[in-house]
Scaffold this active site. Structure first.
Site, PDB file in Angstrom:
ATOM      1  N   THR A   5       0.839  -1.203   0.000  1.00 55.43           N
ATOM      2  CA  THR A   5       0.000   0.000   0.000  1.00 55.43           C
ATOM      3  C   THR A   5       0.867   1.243   0.000  1.00 55.43           C
ATOM      4  O   THR A   5       1.967   1.235   0.557  1.00 55.43           O
ATOM      5  CB  THR A   5      -0.936   0.029   1.223  1.00 55.43           C
ATOM      6  OG1 THR A   5      -1.790   1.176   1.110  1.00 55.43           O
ATOM      7  CG2 THR A   5      -0.177   0.129   2.542  1.00 55.43           C
ATOM      8  N   ASN A   6       0.367   2.293  -0.623  1.00 51.69           N
ATOM      9  CA  ASN A   6       1.008   3.605  -0.533  1.00 51.69           C
ATOM     10  C   ASN A   6       0.208   4.523   0.386  1.00 51.69           C
ATOM     11  O   ASN A   6       0.484   5.714   0.461  1.00 51.69           O
ATOM     12  CB  ASN A   6       1.121   4.237  -1.932  1.00 51.69           C
ATOM     13  CG  ASN A   6       2.298   3.661  -2.696  1.00 51.69           C
ATOM     14  OD1 ASN A   6       3.410   3.585  -2.178  1.00 51.69           O
ATOM     15  ND2 ASN A   6       2.048   3.213  -3.915  1.00 51.69           N
ATOM     16  N   ASN A   7      -0.796   3.966   1.031  1.00 50.84           N
ATOM     17  CA  ASN A   7      -1.687   4.756   1.874  1.00 50.84           C
ATOM     18  C   ASN A   7      -1.246   4.599   3.339  1.00 50.84           C
ATOM     19  O   ASN A   7      -1.433   3.539   3.947  1.00 50.84           O
ATOM     20  CB  ASN A   7      -3.122   4.263   1.647  1.00 50.84           C
ATOM     21  CG  ASN A   7      -4.149   5.056   2.421  1.00 50.84           C
ATOM     22  OD1 ASN A   7      -3.883   5.482   3.537  1.00 50.84           O
ATOM     23  ND2 ASN A   7      -5.315   5.237   1.827  1.00 50.84           N
ATOM     24  N   ASP A  66      -7.661  -3.647  -1.356  1.00 52.94           N
ATOM     25  CA  ASP A  66      -8.375  -2.671  -2.179  1.00 52.94           C
ATOM     26  C   ASP A  66      -9.743  -2.470  -1.547  1.00 52.94           C
ATOM     27  O   ASP A  66     -10.387  -3.434  -1.110  1.00 52.94           O
ATOM     28  CB  ASP A  66      -8.517  -3.111  -3.634  1.00 52.94           C
ATOM     29  CG  ASP A  66      -8.804  -1.903  -4.528  1.00 52.94           C
ATOM     30  OD1 ASP A  66      -7.944  -1.002  -4.598  1.00 52.94           O
ATOM     31  OD2 ASP A  66      -9.889  -1.834  -5.135  1.00 52.94           O
ATOM     32  N   THR A  67     -10.154  -1.214  -1.475  1.00 56.43           N
ATOM     33  CA  THR A  67     -11.379  -0.868  -0.753  1.00 56.43           C
ATOM     34  C   THR A  67     -12.250   0.031  -1.612  1.00 56.43           C
ATOM     35  O   THR A  67     -11.739   0.896  -2.323  1.00 56.43           O
ATOM     36  CB  THR A  67     -11.012  -0.143   0.561  1.00 56.43           C
ATOM     37  OG1 THR A  67     -10.297  -1.048   1.405  1.00 56.43           O
ATOM     38  CG2 THR A  67     -12.242   0.350   1.293  1.00 56.43           C
ATOM     39  N   TYR A 148     -13.330   8.687   3.219  1.00 52.91           N
ATOM     40  CA  TYR A 148     -14.756   8.976   3.375  1.00 52.91           C
ATOM     41  C   TYR A 148     -15.242   8.799   4.818  1.00 52.91           C
ATOM     42  O   TYR A 148     -16.447   8.816   5.068  1.00 52.91           O
ATOM     43  CB  TYR A 148     -15.568   8.045   2.468  1.00 52.91           C
ATOM     44  CG  TYR A 148     -15.276   8.206   0.986  1.00 52.91           C
ATOM     45  CD1 TYR A 148     -15.927   9.175   0.222  1.00 52.91           C
ATOM     46  CD2 TYR A 148     -14.355   7.376   0.337  1.00 52.91           C
ATOM     47  CE1 TYR A 148     -15.668   9.321  -1.131  1.00 52.91           C
ATOM     48  CE2 TYR A 148     -14.092   7.510  -1.023  1.00 52.91           C
ATOM     49  CZ  TYR A 148     -14.752   8.489  -1.745  1.00 52.91           C
ATOM     50  OH  TYR A 148     -14.493   8.630  -3.092  1.00 52.91           O
ATOM     51  N   ARG A 175     -12.007  -3.200   6.788  1.00 55.61           N
ATOM     52  CA  ARG A 175     -10.587  -3.590   6.797  1.00 55.61           C
ATOM     53  C   ARG A 175     -10.291  -4.496   7.994  1.00 55.61           C
ATOM     54  O   ARG A 175      -9.567  -5.491   7.855  1.00 55.61           O
ATOM     55  CB  ARG A 175      -9.707  -2.327   6.830  1.00 55.61           C
ATOM     56  CG  ARG A 175      -8.209  -2.606   6.802  1.00 55.61           C
ATOM     57  CD  ARG A 175      -7.405  -1.379   6.421  1.00 55.61           C
ATOM     58  NE  ARG A 175      -7.792  -0.884   5.105  1.00 55.61           N
ATOM     59  CZ  ARG A 175      -8.535   0.216   4.907  1.00 55.61           C
ATOM     60  NH1 ARG A 175      -8.930   0.948   5.924  1.00 55.61           N
ATOM     61  NH2 ARG A 175      -8.880   0.576   3.695  1.00 55.61           N
TER      62      ARG A 175
END
Ligand code: ITT
Length: 189
Positions: A5-7, A66-67, A148, A175
């Site tokens: 992930t890059n988040n 992925d979400t 969100y 998650r």
């Protein structure tokens, strides 16, 4: 394992959810600094694409998340396009503004977050899904979380994910649910 992930918010959440039972390597630590393409038409497809990218580059066990936020009154949008709903970039504020605009005057505000975690271990692929049902608020509420979160009130609560403590979000979230399935599967190996 590499968490693809890059988040940074996801990384924090997943570290809190999994605790110290697994040591997570970030993409940067694995030497991957480029954006991983996410062009698949489904959440599952994108989760697998991210994990495959890392597996092919590093040959190390890895997983990706992925979400998507699926809003019933919008026919399931933004769904797989949640990160790039308003613009090509990951502009959380613009995405929220677009969602509030699209939802103006809509009576049905039901929605869900769906996460698919894709795991590749020894070249074999596995997926784990987590869903949380809720509703879209009419304004942004709360400062916590990301994306969100300040527009999503999970069923059974009178606060948004951004108003609830992180531990509460992680205990019921999309998650959290998917990651606990992943952890249970790994423990049973
Ligand atoms: P990676 O692909 O690098 O993991 P991303 O930000 O692109 O990070 P996704 O494609 O999975 O992540 O997520 C799509 C968007 O959905 C994300 O940019 C957020 O705006 C939103 N999102 C994901 N998880 C969320 C959560 O737990 N709460 C609120 N919004 C979330």
């Amino acid at each position: 394992m590499i968490f693809a992930t890059n988040n940074a918010h996801k990384l924090d959440e997943v570290r809190a959810i999994l605790g110290d039972q697994f040591e997570l390597t970030t993409l940067r630590q694995a030497g991957i600094t480029e954006d991983i393409p996410e062009n698949e038409p489904t959440i599952e497809g994108n989760a697998l694409a991210k994990a495959r990218y890392v597996w092919q580059k590093c040959g190390q066990s890895c997983f990706a998340d992925d979400t998507g936020l699926e809003v019933d009154a919008l026919g399931g949008a933004p769904g797989v396009h949640s990160a790039r709903y308003a613009t090509d970039g990951h502009d959380f504020a613009a995405n929220r503004a677009k969602l509030l605009h699209e939802m103006e005057g809509k009576a049905d505000r039901t929605a869900r977050f769906r996460t698919v975690v894709a795991l590749i271990i020894d070249g074999c692929e596995y997926t784990f899904e987590g869903i949380v049902e809720g509703a879209i608020t009419t304004e942004e509420l709360g400062e916590g979380g990301f994306g969100y979160d300040c527009l999503f009130r999970p069923d059974g609560y009178d606060k948004t994910f951004a108003e609830l403590p992180a531990e509460v979000k992680n205990s019921i979230s999309h998650r959290g649910r998917a990651m606990r399935k992943l952890a249970e599967w790994l423990h049973n190996q």
